[in-house]
Design a protein around this motif. Structure first.
Motif, PDB file in Angstrom:
ATOM      1  N   ARG A 197       6.510  39.626  67.528  1.00 59.33           N
ATOM      2  CA  ARG A 197       6.379  40.409  68.770  1.00 59.33           C
ATOM      3  C   ARG A 197       5.466  39.700  69.758  1.00 59.33           C
ATOM      4  O   ARG A 197       5.779  39.610  70.944  1.00 59.33           O
ATOM      5  CB  ARG A 197       5.772  41.789  68.487  1.00 59.33           C
ATOM      6  CG  ARG A 197       6.704  42.732  67.809  1.00 59.33           C
ATOM      7  CD  ARG A 197       5.945  43.950  67.316  1.00 59.33           C
ATOM      8  NE  ARG A 197       6.720  44.595  66.277  1.00 59.33           N
ATOM      9  CZ  ARG A 197       7.577  45.598  66.485  1.00 59.33           C
ATOM     10  NH1 ARG A 197       7.706  46.116  67.677  1.00 59.33           N
ATOM     11  NH2 ARG A 197       8.273  46.095  65.491  1.00 59.33           N
TER      12      ARG A 197
ATOM     13  N   SER B 141       4.201  41.515  63.639  1.00 56.62           N
ATOM     14  CA  SER B 141       3.459  41.522  64.904  1.00 56.62           C
ATOM     15  C   SER B 141       3.391  40.100  65.473  1.00 56.62           C
ATOM     16  O   SER B 141       3.310  39.904  66.686  1.00 56.62           O
ATOM     17  CB  SER B 141       2.067  42.124  64.722  1.00 56.62           C
ATOM     18  OG  SER B 141       1.427  41.489  63.671  1.00 56.62           O
TER      19      SER B 141
ATOM     20  N   VAL C  98       7.963  44.956  74.877  1.00 58.60           N
ATOM     21  CA  VAL C  98       7.912  44.237  73.604  1.00 58.60           C
ATOM     22  C   VAL C  98       8.225  45.131  72.405  1.00 58.60           C
ATOM     23  O   VAL C  98       8.971  44.735  71.506  1.00 58.60           O
ATOM     24  CB  VAL C  98       6.581  43.461  73.445  1.00 58.60           C
ATOM     25  CG1 VAL C  98       5.395  44.370  73.215  1.00 58.60           C
ATOM     26  CG2 VAL C  98       6.708  42.440  72.337  1.00 58.60           C
ATOM     27  N   ASP C  99       7.716  46.365  72.400  1.00 54.63           N
ATOM     28  CA  ASP C  99       7.967  47.200  71.230  1.00 54.63           C
ATOM     29  C   ASP C  99       9.391  47.733  71.182  1.00 54.63           C
ATOM     30  O   ASP C  99       9.895  48.071  70.112  1.00 54.63           O
ATOM     31  CB  ASP C  99       6.948  48.342  71.166  1.00 54.63           C
ATOM     32  CG  ASP C  99       5.602  47.791  70.720  1.00 54.63           C
ATOM     33  OD1 ASP C  99       5.598  46.828  69.926  1.00 54.63           O
ATOM     34  OD2 ASP C  99       4.568  48.284  71.199  1.00 54.63           O
TER      35      ASP C  99
END
Ligand code: MLT
Length: 277
Positions: A173, A170, A160-161
């Motif tokens: 994400r 965020s 994800v990052d």
């Protein structure tokens, strides 16, 4: 909508005018056709958008019969063949612009190799032509085994990052982490194995004669700008568009810029596709 393709129920969406210039949008790993949602409203007035969920992803079946924890064999060739069969099943036989992001780009290249006359133009977004190195292959096998044992969150958390440019919220994400976690562990593992053994496409690049647009996020750490430049140098009629403030998820992070790059490449009125080289 669903249709049966090579023994599986395949989910797909079609947006835009029936007789518009067809664009086939192929998502990356381990995502689904939802990848394209942010650009659909920007493109659907001009183009006919065909948006499949690849085998095992989104709402498409992986195989007719899958037991939990089962290793199911698939391949980049199989994904490409599924797409060709989908187009046949829906009666869309016109040559089209094939757009693939990351793993979708590996599939788009394979689609070009196998069904060259079906491809009027290629868009290779956040992807690469090189095959995996021996070390990358070893890591994919190890990850596939962990995913089968523990679940898809293994890949969702690891990826994800890396997917997004640093400034991404965020919230966004988390939304994508959730989508990746929802993909079945068997589908994630089989795609990892398919990518591990995919062909190297560097020699194919020199045989691509259709207009090609290469797109890459300037902050892409999965398939960095150097991978895009390699393809741009090798493909005769190619343009390179570097999208600012974006990582690997260019259509999600910068939908307006992504759509504008496509619109410059495919001129809908003339049904014309061009690169500046
Ligand atoms: C993808 O985004 O489709 C994958 O990260 C590509 C890869 O792992 O090679």
């Amino acid at each position: 909508m669903y249709t049966t393709v090579n023994g599986i129920a395949m989910h797909f969406e079609v947006h835009g005018p029936t007789h518009g210039q067809p664009l086939l949008l192929i998502h990356g790993f381990p995502l689904s056709g939802k990848l394209w949602q942010p650009v659909i409203p920007l493109l659907q007035d001009q183009f006919k958008l065909i948006v499949p969920d690849l085998r095992g992803f989104g709402r498409s079946e992986l195989s007719h019969h899958v037991e939990p924890g089962m290793s199911v064999s698939t391949s980049i060739v199989q994904y490409a063949d599924d797409l060709f069969s989908l187009l046949e099943a829906i009666g869309e036989t016109r040559p089209m612009v094939v757009v693939g992001l990351s793993m979708g780009g590996y599939i788009a290249l394979e689609f070009y190799r196998r069904y060259t006359s079906q491809v009027q133009g290629l868009v290779l977004a956040d992807t690469r032509a090189q095959a995996d190195s021996a070390e990358q292959r070893r890591q994919r096998y190890a990850t596939a085994q962990r995913v089968l044992d523990e679940g898809s969150h293994v890949v969702a958390n690891a990826m994800v990052d890396k997917l997004f440019a640093p400034q991404t919220s965020s919230e966004l994400r988390e939304q994508w982490r959730e989508l990746m976690r929802e993909t079945s562990r068997e589908s994630v593992a089989s795609a990892l194995l398919a990518m591990a053994v995919r062909s190297d496409c560097r020699l194919l690049l020199e045989k691509i004669y259709c207009p090609t647009l290469i797109i890459v996020g300037e902050r892409d750490v999965i398939t960095p700008i150097a991978d895009a430049q390699l393809m741009h140098r090798a493909i005769l009629a190619s343009d390179l568009s570097i999208i600012p403030e974006a990582g690997h998820m260019t259509p999600v992070e910068q939908p307006v810029l992504f759509a504008a790059a496509l619109q410059r490449f495919v001129k809908p009125q003339a049904g014309e596709i061009s690169s500046s080289r």
